[in-house]
Design an enzyme around this catalytic site. Structure first.
Site, mmCIF file in Angstrom:
data_model
loop_
_atom_site.group_PDB
_atom_site.id
_atom_site.type_symbol
_atom_site.label_atom_id
_atom_site.label_comp_id
_atom_site.label_asym_id
_atom_site.label_seq_id
_atom_site.Cartn_x
_atom_site.Cartn_y
_atom_site.Cartn_z
ATOM 1 N N GLY A 33 39.680 46.868 46.827
ATOM 2 C CA GLY A 33 40.568 45.786 47.221
ATOM 3 C C GLY A 33 40.596 44.625 46.248
ATOM 4 N N CYS A 34 39.734 44.632 45.249
ATOM 5 C CA CYS A 34 39.705 43.562 44.252
ATOM 6 C C CYS A 34 40.942 43.665 43.361
ATOM 7 C CB CYS A 34 38.433 43.654 43.406
ATOM 8 S SG CYS A 34 38.376 42.491 42.031
ATOM 9 N N ILE A 35 41.711 42.599 43.296
ATOM 10 C CA ILE A 35 42.950 42.579 42.520
ATOM 11 C C ILE A 35 42.690 42.883 41.049
ATOM 12 C CG2 ILE A 35 44.817 41.073 41.708
ATOM 13 C CD1 ILE A 35 44.520 39.581 44.436
ATOM 14 N N LYS B 10 34.754 46.674 43.455
ATOM 15 C CA LYS B 10 34.833 46.238 44.850
ATOM 16 C C LYS B 10 36.210 46.678 45.320
ATOM 17 C CE LYS B 10 35.441 42.244 47.752
ATOM 18 N NZ LYS B 10 35.902 40.860 47.674
ATOM 19 N N ALA C 225 41.710 46.486 40.241
ATOM 20 C CA ALA C 225 42.897 47.354 40.242
ATOM 21 C C ALA C 225 43.638 47.250 38.909
ATOM 22 C CB ALA C 225 43.816 46.983 41.398
#
Length: 142
Positions: free
Chosen positions: A11-13, A9, A16
Site C-alpha cells: 500500500g506504500c505509494i 510495505k 509502488a
C-alpha cells in the site's frame, strides 16, 4: 535484467512507484511484505552495509514522528531490536540482488547497480513518503 528481491510495505505509494520503475527496466521482482517478514538481527543488518544507524530508519514511522524514538541516539543492537519489534521503523524498500543488499531507493545508485529506466534524473523523490506532512499515518496493511 536482474532478479530483485524487494521488501515493501503493501500500500506504500512510493514502493509502488519504485516497483514500476524496476519492472519498466526489465527486472523480475520477488516482492515480500516487509511488515510480515520474520526478521532476525543478523539478516536485517545485512541491508544496511556501512550506513550510519540513523540512516536505517523510516523517519515517517509514527514512533519517530512522535519523538518516542530518536534514531540519532541509538546504537546498532538497540536499533535492530526496535526494528524487529516494529517493522514500520525500517527504511524502505529493502532490496537484494544476488548477495548484494541495500536499503532505500536512490535511483542513481540503482541505475549504476542493475540499470534503471527512465533517466534517474527525471524520476524525482520516490523515497520520502508523500504523506509525511500528514498527521495521520498511512493505514498498515499486513
Amino acid at each position: 535484467m536482474a532478479k530483485v528481491v524487494f521488501y515493501e510495505k503493501p500500500g506504500c505509494i512510493n514502493n509502488a512507484k519504485q516497483k514500476a520503475l524496476l519492472y519498466a527496466a526489465g527486472h523480475k521482482l520477488e516482492v515480500h511484505n516487509l511488515l510480515k517478514e520474520p526478521w532476525k538481527p543478523e539478516n536485517l543488518r545485512l541491508f544496511f552495509g556501512n550506513l550510519p544507524v540513523s540512516e536505517w530508519f523510516n523517519y515517517t514511522a509514527p514512533r519517530i514522528k512522535s519523538g518516542e524514538i530518536n534514531p540519532l541516539e541509538l546504537d546498532e543492537p538497540t536499533a535492530l531490536k526496535l526494528m524487529i519489534e516494529d517493522s514500520l521503523l525500517i527504511r524502505r524498500p529493502l532490496i537484494q540482488v544476488g548477495k548484494i543488499r541495500q536499503v532505500g531507493f536512490n535511483p542513481e545508485q540503482i541505475d549504476a547497480w542493475i540499470g534503471l529506466t527512465p533517466e534517474p534524473s527525471m524520476i524525482g523523490d520516490i523515497e520520502t513518503c508523500p504523506r509525511s506532512h500528514e498527521q495521520t499515518p498511512c493505514p498498515t496493511k499486513g
